[in-house]
Design an enzyme around this catalytic site. Structure first.
Site, PDB file in Angstrom:
ATOM      1  CB  THR A  82      46.830 -15.571  96.871  1.00  0.00           C
ATOM      2  OG1 THR A  82      47.236 -16.798  97.453  1.00  0.00           O
ATOM      3  CG2 THR A  82      47.306 -14.439  97.745  1.00  0.00           C
ATOM      4  N   GLY A  97      49.194 -16.708  93.154  1.00  0.00           N
ATOM      5  CA  GLY A  97      49.640 -17.797  92.304  1.00  0.00           C
ATOM      6  C   GLY A  97      50.532 -18.841  92.933  1.00  0.00           C
ATOM      7  N   GLY A  98      50.565 -18.939  94.272  1.00  0.00           N
ATOM      8  CA  GLY A  98      51.290 -20.012  94.912  1.00  0.00           C
ATOM      9  C   GLY A  98      52.738 -20.085  94.463  1.00  0.00           C
TER      10      GLY A  98
END
Length: 520
Positions: free
Chosen positions: A335, A416-417
């Protein structure tokens, strides 16, 4: 001021601010440029979520630019193809409508109510230039292309754009994207709605139909971004009100972590008490998230989890010396986050994503659009996050804003999920409770509980710069600790802008990224 994970994008936004543009206009210019020069992390074939502040004492507004599953995306259709889960790559992974461009359109309409708008062509000019003339491949793009080469090389359209000469590009190699340049130029001339209902939408839909994606022209035509009321929590010890996006994002988890941490003794910055408290708060937040965060039409309202009674109870569950047994499944994700504050104090916290690195890998030859794989997070069975046409998938994306009682305002976030809420908590507590400057807070060593890109380990990963005493005490408390390198890409590409009451802006860009802070 603009902070972004690529210096060319930060400069594009800064130039718009220098011409008198609004924070929203600068954010669109930055985001569009990132879609070209940072294509492994974001693109116009992905989704986005915005928090927008008009600079007043009013709460920010949230803009959800996230796509829904296509009309042909059903559990039965995937089962008929032999799938027991939605795949991560390829045409069947490209099952949700890209929401990013609709978000740009809605945000710019709001900006137009603030002042006379700059031409759309001006905002997209840097992105068009770098798509046509090319940009230098970054180290992270080169590394991730090599790492994911085997699973992406045969995906329709990927090699033609991102494997020049049939091989992963090297660092510094020029990457041109002529089809994407033509699409951006067409959008600049015809308007952003063309992506969904015009020539761009027709070309994209035809390419997707040709390879069997579940997304149709009709799915594109009915898509639009949605204005929402953000979630919020009051942090008494930190002396701040914090906002984040609601369902289907994990903004709820980010706020729960901060709400729990505000009730705990964090000790000194970087100490065992600090890291242990945040990690244990993260576990409680994720247990709630993985039951109650999904398409808002399928789950209950999240606000009860942010009440004082609930946060008090969650904080009371935490043993200050022992770790809650773990692990549980985790969500990866690639992202970008960017932040902008303009001369009038208006701010944007924007996160824009393809989900995995390079998303589904599918590139539309006619448009140059790289399609996301956000819909891969859907489940084909069970009740939580179950796939159905028109539903929005659970998403890790969540931009953040805070307002302190002393008048300071903080725009912050990260990619970073699974790590997004954890990194947000690290940055916020360092600034709010340990009085660190934004750049020091972003640069300081980080940790991540859960899975990273392409790795199955669910351990507590800590950068090697964390104090040895802290690492030892974490292990003694029952955490499964894994020490990583000093600066790890998977720990996220974070950023922050702290606005003082007198107008002074302090910015931060992440040394783990290719980013910069740019100001006028």
């Amino acid at each position: 001021m603009v902070t972004a994970p690529h210096h060319l994008a930060a400069q594009a936004g800064r130039d718009v601010l220098g011409e008198g543009g609004t924070a929203i206009e600068a954010a669109v210019a930055t985001a569009a440029t990132l879609a070209v020069v940072y294509p492994h992390m974001t693109g116009i074939g992905g989704d986005a979520f915005w928090l927008i502040s008009d600079g007043s004492d009013a709460a920010p507004t949230a803009l959800h630019a996230t796509g829904r599953a296509g009309a042909h995306a059903t559990p039965e259709a995937y089962a008929a193809k032999g799938y027991d889960a939605v795949p991560w790559r390829g045409p069947d992974a490209a099952l949700t409508v890209p929401g990013t461009v609709a978000g740009w359109e809605a945000a710019l309409a709001a900006s137009g109510k603030w002042q006379v708008s700059l031409p759309l062509a001006r905002l997209l000019e840097p992105a068009i230039h770098f798509a046509e003339a090319g940009s230098a491949v970054t180290e992270s793009q080169a590394r991730l292309t090599r790492a994911k080469h085997a699973e992406l090389a045969e995906v329709p359209g990927f090699a033609d754009v991102f494997l020049p000469g049939g091989e992963p590009p090297g660092v510094g190699q020029r990457l041109c994207q002529p089809a994407l340049a033509a699409t951006l130029r067409r959008l600049a001339e015809a308007g952003l709605r063309d992506f969904y209902e015009g020539e761009t939408g027709r070309r994209l839909a035809a390419d997707l139909a040709r390879i069997g994606s579940p997304v149709t022209a009709e799915d594109l035509a009915v898509h639009d971004a949605e204005w929402r009321t953000p979630l919020s929590v009051r942090l008494s010890r930190a002396g701040a009100q914090v906002w984040n996006t609601g369902l289907p994002t994990q903004g709820l988890a980010s706020l729960i972590i901060l709400g729990i941490a505000d009730r705990l003794d964090l000790g000194e910055e970087g100490s065992f008490a600090h890291l242990h408290a945040i990690v244990e708060a993260t576990k409680r937040a994720f247990l709630i998230r993985d039951v109650y965060v999904a398409d808002p039409t399928t789950v209950g309202a999240p606000e009860p989890f942010l009440t004082n009674a609930c946060l008090d109870a969650l904080a009371g569950e935490i043993d200050p010396q022992r770790a809650l047994p773990w692990p549980r499944p985790a969500e990866p994700g690639d992202t970008i986050w960017l932040g902008v504050t303009d001369a009038k104090g208006r701010s944007v916290s924007l996160i824009q994503s393809l989900y995995y690195e390079f998303g589904s890998g599918v590139v539309s030859p006619e448009t140059g659009v790289l399609m996301q794989n956000r819909g891969s997070s859907f489940r084909l069975g069970g009740r939580w996050n179950r796939l159905a046409p028109g539903r929005q998938p659970f998403t890790t994306l969540n931009p953040a804003m805070a307002r302190f009682d002393d008048g300071r305002r903080l725009t912050y976030g990260t990619m970073g999920g699974e790590g997004q809420p954890q990194t947000q908590a690290a940055i916020f507590t360092r600034i709010a409770q340990f009085a660190m400057a934004p750049q020091a807070a972003v640069t300081a060593p980080r940790w991540l509980l859960g899975k990273t890109w392409g790795e199955g380990s669910l351990s507590l990963k800590v950068e090697s710069r964390v104090a040895e005493e802290t690492i030892a005490r974490l292990a003694e408390a029952g955490h499964e600790v894994e020490v990583t390198g000093p600066f790890e890409d998977f720990m996220g590409h974070a950023g922050a802008i702290l606005s003082a009451p007198d107008g002074l802006l302090l910015g931060a860009a992440d040394p783990r990224s290719d980013g910069a802070v740019a100001a006028v």
